[in-house]
Design an enzyme around this catalytic site. Structure first.
Site, PDB file in Angstrom:
ATOM      1  N   LYS A  32       0.816  -1.218   0.000  1.00  0.00           N
ATOM      2  CA  LYS A  32       0.000   0.000   0.000  1.00  0.00           C
ATOM      3  C   LYS A  32       0.853   1.275   0.000  1.00  0.00           C
ATOM      4  O   LYS A  32       0.485   2.263  -0.630  1.00  0.00           O
ATOM      5  CB  LYS A  32      -0.951   0.001   1.185  1.00  0.00           C
ATOM      6  CG  LYS A  32      -0.304   0.191   2.551  1.00  0.00           C
ATOM      7  CD  LYS A  32      -1.350   0.266   3.638  1.00  0.00           C
ATOM      8  CE  LYS A  32      -0.710   0.454   5.007  1.00  0.00           C
ATOM      9  NZ  LYS A  32       0.028   1.734   5.129  1.00  0.00           N
ATOM     10  N   THR A  33       2.004   1.244   0.712  1.00  0.00           N
ATOM     11  CA  THR A  33       2.857   2.438   0.733  1.00  0.00           C
ATOM     12  C   THR A  33       3.391   2.735  -0.667  1.00  0.00           C
ATOM     13  O   THR A  33       3.484   3.896  -1.086  1.00  0.00           O
ATOM     14  CB  THR A  33       4.023   2.241   1.722  1.00  0.00           C
ATOM     15  OG1 THR A  33       3.497   1.935   3.017  1.00  0.00           O
ATOM     16  CG2 THR A  33       4.880   3.494   1.816  1.00  0.00           C
ATOM     17  N   ASP A 231      -3.779   7.640   4.533  1.00  0.00           N
ATOM     18  CA  ASP A 231      -3.246   6.301   4.824  1.00  0.00           C
ATOM     19  C   ASP A 231      -3.885   5.750   6.103  1.00  0.00           C
ATOM     20  O   ASP A 231      -4.306   6.517   6.978  1.00  0.00           O
ATOM     21  CB  ASP A 231      -1.728   6.401   4.988  1.00  0.00           C
ATOM     22  CG  ASP A 231      -1.065   5.033   5.100  1.00  0.00           C
ATOM     23  OD1 ASP A 231      -1.667   4.042   4.632  1.00  0.00           O
ATOM     24  OD2 ASP A 231       0.042   4.957   5.647  1.00  0.00           O
ATOM     25  N   GLU A 232      -3.948   4.421   6.219  1.00  0.00           N
ATOM     26  CA  GLU A 232      -4.497   3.742   7.408  1.00  0.00           C
ATOM     27  C   GLU A 232      -5.883   4.301   7.746  1.00  0.00           C
ATOM     28  O   GLU A 232      -6.187   4.631   8.898  1.00  0.00           O
ATOM     29  CB  GLU A 232      -3.556   3.901   8.607  1.00  0.00           C
ATOM     30  CG  GLU A 232      -2.139   3.390   8.388  1.00  0.00           C
ATOM     31  CD  GLU A 232      -2.057   1.865   8.362  1.00  0.00           C
ATOM     32  OE1 GLU A 232      -3.111   1.201   8.420  1.00  0.00           O
ATOM     33  OE2 GLU A 232      -0.940   1.341   8.265  1.00  0.00           O
ATOM     34  N   GLN A 262      -7.570  -4.876   9.564  1.00  0.00           N
ATOM     35  CA  GLN A 262      -6.474  -4.489  10.450  1.00  0.00           C
ATOM     36  C   GLN A 262      -6.849  -3.300  11.332  1.00  0.00           C
ATOM     37  O   GLN A 262      -5.983  -2.589  11.823  1.00  0.00           O
ATOM     38  CB  GLN A 262      -5.216  -4.158   9.635  1.00  0.00           C
ATOM     39  CG  GLN A 262      -4.657  -5.340   8.864  1.00  0.00           C
ATOM     40  CD  GLN A 262      -3.302  -5.041   8.251  1.00  0.00           C
ATOM     41  OE1 GLN A 262      -2.314  -4.835   8.935  1.00  0.00           O
ATOM     42  NE2 GLN A 262      -3.262  -5.020   6.923  1.00  0.00           N
ATOM     43  N   ARG A 693       2.156 -11.080  10.119  1.00  0.00           N
ATOM     44  CA  ARG A 693       3.515 -10.549  10.288  1.00  0.00           C
ATOM     45  C   ARG A 693       4.555 -11.569   9.817  1.00  0.00           C
ATOM     46  O   ARG A 693       5.705 -11.226   9.587  1.00  0.00           O
ATOM     47  CB  ARG A 693       3.806 -10.223  11.754  1.00  0.00           C
ATOM     48  CG  ARG A 693       2.936  -9.169  12.438  1.00  0.00           C
ATOM     49  CD  ARG A 693       2.790  -7.917  11.636  1.00  0.00           C
ATOM     50  NE  ARG A 693       1.552  -7.952  10.843  1.00  0.00           N
ATOM     51  CZ  ARG A 693       1.276  -7.130   9.841  1.00  0.00           C
ATOM     52  NH1 ARG A 693       2.136  -6.213   9.498  1.00  0.00           N
ATOM     53  NH2 ARG A 693       0.137  -7.242   9.166  1.00  0.00           N
TER      54      ARG A 693
END
Length: 879
Positions: A32-33, A231-232, A262, A693
């Site tokens: 996503k970044t 973002d987020e 998330q 993770r």
């Protein structure tokens, strides 16, 4: 080659969709970044958009700096101007510094300045906020012990995150406490306005209010920022959502990037509805799903997706990866928490060796639900000589509340330890202020006494005001009572202080004192003793009350010790006494914040650590030495390849090897989330975050028995519901054969693993009721026969537990057999007999230890688990 060629088709579509509202549902590890930074570069390089007309907001300075650096590398030479990439709070500060005076209103008094904040406002941090609340409470005559400033600020922050003003909070209040907080909220707001100050929540609120009420300001920012990226987005709260709506203007060129699976910060005010209802806010919105994962193997993705698919509040994604197959999800069912930690350390040590041989840089992480779980893993890593780093909190023994209790123990053991005494003399607050402490310090210098000696001298000579003397006497009484309990002279001390006995000076325990001789005797104050150590010749059996010692007054304590016999107590019981008598946990409960609950769990884990110490036969001296060695800061290595961290702290990170520990009902999912479906869904999202993770290997662990606060023996745990949600074909059982996880429902409280098979055969799971515990861990194809029940509440370094551990690693370890002794007691309860207890009901005798009336028997009660009782006092009858 164009930078767009580095994107997959869905990423490229998200980058090239520049006009109108866009929601990018970016799965874990989907890049996503990269999409955000490439989208900014595409707008500047291909669309000819002026950089300064692009606004990107995220949550951390680290994320903002990383985005800026990536954009600079892509389009750094095209323009001197830069896009605005910042955190929400930083952006709001810039807006308010420029235009906050637009919120001012004229004063009703001629010649007076307008009312409201100016551009020179200051920002108050948490310490400043607490000072303001304390001063307001003092002015209003409110006791900051009954209603702490931390509690008030937490509630005020909650109200601000939900955009409630003091009046609205008051109208919603359902109890006097909330009404007081609403009044304090109003006064707090007045004080900040008077000081021309804003707190962090105000930065968001005032910026949003500014854009709502000032049309010229709103129009200016709508003209300036033509493209908005967030973002987020799943972590935004109500003020951040409103800010986004104001900045979107009429163009609606909003690109929100997030993952509803998330969203794990509702306790900070995050509202998952913001991302779930994006299309309702922008009906013309386009949704693009980024489903290709670049981090994990297919097995890990499939397992994590299967778990989170049980949530109802989600939009849904089908994550996939080109890394097909991969190692199966490991599942290790440890007999207890110590073995769980030792297993993680053993596997990690092997992984580090193999990675070094391959020339790779190893990185492993142990993730847990609560910070208090770190203790066992820290100690296991140290036993294996492994360097580790604790992230998202201090090392267990470095946490403030733990250091407070350790300092109390040090003062009890050695009152002349002035450093430890200074830490606890007014912790928790008991009215001993700086002036009193300074006076004691001067007195100590003048007389050559220690600070403890100066306290006695000040009381004897009446050198302080009555209020300070009363507080000092209470503190002195607390320490002397604890010393008397440790030395076994508590009854005598009560008689002396009441004038019924010969007065003697009660000092620190003698150097040759060995409290460990009696450490096995519990101070849990249940109706019956629940002891786990070997019987001690000549020691008085202990009959306890339910509750904790600190809750009893002097008369009740005297009656208790007179009835049970004068005796010493262990470190765990001493800690319980201190926690109760100081009201440490009670004060934290009154704070009613997530941080306070975390600190309470840490204190309870410290009591568990003391119980483990008792099982190892350690004295108070040895326990304190152990704690001091654990907290040695020199052992922490910033370059450590092993990371211990909470699941919340792990978000956004990745590791080749990940342990997800403590998968038990009440621990993960946490007991505080059991009653609300939305809370359980957030716990499941947290599990999903933890699982994703892992890059190469994921290992799930749980303990069959885990020690809980206030219990003398480890209690049976129930497997987490999340374990059942992982498809069985993806699981590889570690440490020997296991029973099917589907046979162990989280709804069956107290179900033993050995009883969870439905095919009529005994489970090969480890069980505390197996006579030969090591047999369950041997990788043998031979059929397992049902064993006679026996106790196995063994300390982690017992020969049986060590044998189990090495057997699980495929190493031979033979336990010497010793013939059982025949009981000769008056009652003579034998293993296998059915008995009845007035409190616990019917049960089965599992083991007998010792001879005569002092014999101890262990009984399995269906509703209460294993209980170890002194036969003489057990009040047992044959069933």
């Amino acid at each position: 080659m164009s930078f767009l060629d580095q994107l997959n088709p869905r990423q490229r579509e998200a980058v090239e969709t520049t006009e109108g509202p866009l929601l990018i549902l970016a799965g874990a590890g989907s890049g996503k970044t990269r999409v955000i930074t490439y989208r900014i570069a595409y707008l500047i390089d291909r669309m000819g958009v002026m950089p300064e007309s692009i606004l990107a907001m995220t949550f951390t300075n680290k994320a903002a700096a990383e985005m800026s650096e990536r954009v600079e590398k892509l389009v750094g030479g095209l323009s001197i101007a830069k896009p605005v990439i910042s955190t929400f709070h930083s952006f709001c500060v810039r807006v308010l510094r420029r235009d906050i005076e637009a919120l001012q209103i004229p004063s009703a008094r001629p010649g007076q300045p307008p009312i409201g904040h100016t551009k020179k406002f200051v920002i108050y941090d948490e310490s400043d906020q607490q000072s303001v609340v304390k001063s307001v409470m003092k002015r209003l005559g409110l006791d900051d012990k009954q209603l702490t400033p931390r509690t008030v600020l937490a509630r005020i922050s909650w109200a601000k995150n939900h955009m409630l003003d003091p009046q609205e909070l008051y109208l919603q209040s359902a109890d006097p406490k909330t009404e007081k907080i609403a009044h304090l909220f109003e006064e707090y707001r007045k004080e900040l306005r008077k000081a021309n100050a804003l707190d962090f929540d105000d930065l968001l609120l005032e910026a949003t209010r500014l854009l709502k009420t000032s049309a010229p300001v709103r129009e200016y920012y709508n003209r300036r920022f033509q493209y908005l990226l967030i973002d987020e987005y799943q972590d935004t709260n109500r003020p951040q959502y409103e800010l986004m709506r104001m900045l979107a203007g009429t163009r609606h060129n909003v690109c929100a990037v997030g993952d509803e699976d998330q969203s794990i910060y509702s306790w900070r005010g995050a509202d998952i509805r913001n991302i779930l209802e994006f299309e309702q806010d922008f009906p013309e919105a386009k949704i693009i799903r980024l489903e290709q994962n670049y981090r994990s193997t297919q097995n890990i993705l499939q397992a994590a997706s299967s778990v989170v698919a049980n949530n109802l509040r989600r939009k849904g994604k089908n994550l996939w990866t080109s890394r097909q197959g991969g190692t199966k999800i490991g599942y290790y069912e440890a007999p207890d928490g110590e073995n769980e930690a030792l297993f993680a350390a053993d596997v990690t040590a092997k992984y580090l060796r193999e990675a070094a041989e391959r020339g790779e840089t190893p990185r492993a992480a142990v993730l847990f639900r609560t910070n208090s779980q770190s203790r066992l893993f820290e100690e296991a890593m140290r036993r294996y000589g492994l360097k580790y780093k604790v992230v998202g909190g201090f090392s267990f023994y470095e946490r403030a509340e733990i250091k407070d209790m350790i300092s109390y123990l040090k003062v009890i053991q050695n009152p002349d330890d002035s450093i430890s005494l200074l830490r606890v003399i007014n912790t928790p607050t008991r009215g001993i202020g700086k002036g009193t402490i300074d006076t004691l310090g001067r007195l100590a210098l003048e007389t050559g006494l220690s600070l403890w000696g100066a306290i006695g001298e000040a009381i004897r000579r009446q050198l302080l005001p009555p209020r300070a003397l009363a507080a000092l006497k209470n503190f002195q009484q607390l320490i002397l009572d604890a010393q008397a309990m440790l030395t076994g002279s508590y009854v005598q001390r009560l008689l002396e202080t009441s004038g019924l006995g010969k007065a003697e000076e009660v000092g620190p325990p003698p150097e040759n004192h060995q409290p460990g001789e009696h450490d096995a005797e519990s101070f849990n104050f249940g109706v019956l003793a629940e002891q786990t150590a070997r019987p001690t010749t000549g020691s008085m059996p202990f009959v306890a009350y339910e509750g904790d010692l600190g809750q009893l007054d002097d008369q009740e304590l005297t009656e208790h010790f007179m009835n049970t016999g004068e005796k010493q107590i262990g470190t765990a019981d001493l800690l319980k006494f201190l926690i109760d008598r100081t009201s440490y946990i009670k004060l934290l409960e009154e704070e009613d914040t997530p941080e306070a609950f975390s600190r309470i769990e840490n204190l309870r884990e410290l009591v568990n650590a003391a119980m483990d110490s008792r099982d190892r036969g350690e004295t108070l001296d040895e326990f304190l030495d152990h704690a001091a060695l654990i907290s040695d800061a020199d052992d922490y290595d910033e370059r450590a390849q092993i990371t211990l961290m909470s699941l919340h702290a792990a978000k956004g990170l990745e590791f080749p090897l990940v342990f997800l520990s403590g998968l038990e009902e009440g621990l993960f999912p946490h007991s505080r989330t059991m009653l609300q479906p939305d809370d359980i869904e957030e716990e499941r999202r947290l599990c999903y975050v933890g699982m994703t993770r892992a890059m190469d290997q994921l290992i799930l662990t749980r303990a069959v028995y885990r020690r809980r606060y206030g219990t003398d023996l480890p209690e049976a745990s129930i497997p987490s519901r999340f374990l059942e949600e992982v498809p069985a074909p993806l699981i590889e059982e570690l440490g020997g054969r296991r029973a099917s996880r589907a046979g162990t429902s989280h709804g069956r409280a107290g179900a033993s693993p050995a009883q969870s098979r439905s095919d009529g055969h005994p489970s090969p799971h480890y069980s505390y009721e197996d006579e030969d515990q090591s047999a369950a861990w041997r990788r043998s194809a031979a059929p397992v026969s049902r064993q006679k029940p026996t106790v196995s509440a063994k300390p982690y370094n017992s020969i049986e537990n060590i044998a189990e551990f090495f057997a699980s690693r495929g190493r031979k370890f033979t336990i010497p057999k010793t013939p059982p002794e025949e009981p000769t007691g008056k009652r003579g309860f034998r293993p296998g007999q059915k008995v009845r207890h007035p409190k616990y009901g019917e049960g089965t005798v599992c083991q007998r230890e010792g001879e005569g009336e002092e014999a101890k028997i262990t009984v399995q009660f269906p509703r209460f688990g294993l209980k170890k009782l002194v036969e003489k006092y057990a009040q047992l009858e044959r069933a």
